[in-house]
Design an enzyme around this catalytic site. Structure first.
Site, PDB file in Angstrom:
ATOM      1  N   ASP A   7      19.776  58.982  81.696  1.00  0.00           N
ATOM      2  CA  ASP A   7      18.403  58.657  82.089  1.00  0.00           C
ATOM      3  C   ASP A   7      18.029  59.341  83.399  1.00  0.00           C
ATOM      4  OD1 ASP A   7      16.720  57.225  80.465  1.00  0.00           O
ATOM      5  OD2 ASP A   7      17.457  55.251  81.081  1.00  0.00           O
ATOM      6  N   GLN A  43      18.840  49.755  79.145  1.00  0.00           N
ATOM      7  CA  GLN A  43      17.406  49.633  78.849  1.00  0.00           C
ATOM      8  C   GLN A  43      16.714  48.771  79.905  1.00  0.00           C
ATOM      9  OE1 GLN A  43      15.698  51.155  76.198  1.00  0.00           O
ATOM     10  NE2 GLN A  43      13.890  50.369  77.265  1.00  0.00           N
ATOM     11  N   LYS A  70      15.909  54.687  69.397  1.00  0.00           N
ATOM     12  CA  LYS A  70      16.889  55.579  70.024  1.00  0.00           C
ATOM     13  C   LYS A  70      18.142  55.663  69.172  1.00  0.00           C
ATOM     14  CE  LYS A  70      15.276  54.746  74.698  1.00  0.00           C
ATOM     15  NZ  LYS A  70      15.258  53.787  75.801  1.00  0.00           N
TER      16      LYS A  70
END
Ligand code: NAP
Length: 296
Positions: free
Chosen positions: A121, A98, A54
């Site tokens: 997200d 994460q 990422k």
């Protein structure tokens, strides 16, 4: 029939190129560089790989990448304080924690501590609620990538029968909401679904998000259906040498590709689209936060 390959790798490269072009314009016209902060707690090897990837792709499209690595025994207060600091940092337009977090940390608490305007997200309860009520929201990256590929392949999805196998909050449920939003007739299947193969067999669109290697065989697929395989499973591959492994999806690719109209491979299908959509979401939020017109 031999299915058309839906090339997620190429599609993702195209999305990233478009994001990069918008970032260049944002910098030139508004002096604005989108910034994505990723918080990693602990040393889960798969998470470390994702976070590295990422960060690399964020920088490649011209955005700023901020990585925050915390020890596995970090306490809740420290994690929440970091999220709070990122919420108020004007250089940060997207925040990603994460998952999975170590067991002693509450994932819901951490996710819902993120400012919904920076929740790239799309897991914050406000964004989940907006998506569920058909309002503009941050859309979770993996299902968004699947939807983009389906729209590109089909044009309109209206009236198609879609079956989503898996009901997780990060893939199955938001995927079903997106398909419903595009006027599919949607069935969500899961581990308690009866006669799963009959349910799958009536679908024009099958999205498999289960986490079981090659669980969906070709003879479950309606001829001509579109198959989106979200699963990423590592299995032994003795044919490649001793101790070797390979990645497979939740669909048995060879038998499904012989029946389906179109199919995503694993690897090279949904996976690359997930990070591309993360960058897309970060760009959109940078524009929204700064009152700049949002590129589609
Ligand atoms: P998850 O949270 O474990 O959810 C799995 C779902 O599959 C659950 O709803 C479960 O049903 C259902 N299921 C399990 N066994 C089943 C069976 N025998 N028949 C029917 N349904 C069954 O997994 P996830 O996070 O959604 O991820 C799913 C897969 O996608 C994994 O392989 C993951 O690695 C992959 N993934 C890929 C990406 C990407 O970027 N490509 C992103 C995210 C996830 P119950 O709810 O009844 O238990």
């Amino acid at each position: 029939m031999t299915a058309q390959l839906i090339d997620g790798k190429a599609f993702a490269a195209n999305v990233r190129a478009q994001v990069a072009a918008h970032v260049t314009t944002l910098k030139a016209d508004h002096g604005l560089t989108p910034g994505l902060a990723v918080v990693l707690v602990g040393e889960d090897p798969a998470s470390q790989v994702y976070v590295r990837s990422k960060g690399k792709q964020t920088v490649e499209v011209g955005m700023n990448s901020y990585e925050h690595k915390l020890d596995a025994d970090t306490d809740e207060g420290t994690l929440l304080a970091l999220i709070d600091q990122l919420n108020s940092d004007p250089a940060v337009h997207g925040i990603l924690v994460q998952l999975p977090l170590p067991d002693h940390l509450n994932e819901d608490l951490a996710i819902n501590a993120i400012d919904p305007a920076k929740d790239v997200d799309g897991f914050h309860i406000s964004n989940v609620g907006l998506l569920g009520t058909g309002q503009k929201s941050m859309v979770p990256c993996t299902p968004l990538g699947c939807l983009m590929m389906l729209r590109e392949h089909h044009g309109s999805l209206s009236g198609l029968d879609a079956v989503v196998v898996g009901r997780s909050n990060i893939v199955g449920k938001p995927m079903a909401q997106l398909l419903l939003g595009d006027s599919c007739t949607v069935t969500i299947a899961h581990s308690r679904t009866k006669d799963l193969e009959d349910v799958v067999r009536r679908a024009d669109i099958v999205v498999a998000a289960v986490g079981r290697p090659q669980m969906v065989p070709g003879d479950w697929i309606k001829p001509g259906a579109t198959v989106i395989d979200v699963g990423i499973n590592r299995i032994d591959a003795p044919e490649r040498g001793e101790g070797k492994t390979r990645l497979v999806g939740d669909v048995d690719y060879d038998s499904a590709a012989a029946v389906a109209g179109a199919i995503t491979p694993v690897p090279g299908g949904v996976g690359p689209m997930t990070i591309a959509c993360l960058l897309h979401n970060t760009l959109q939020q940078a524009c929204r936060i700064n009152g700049v017109e949002i590129p589609e």
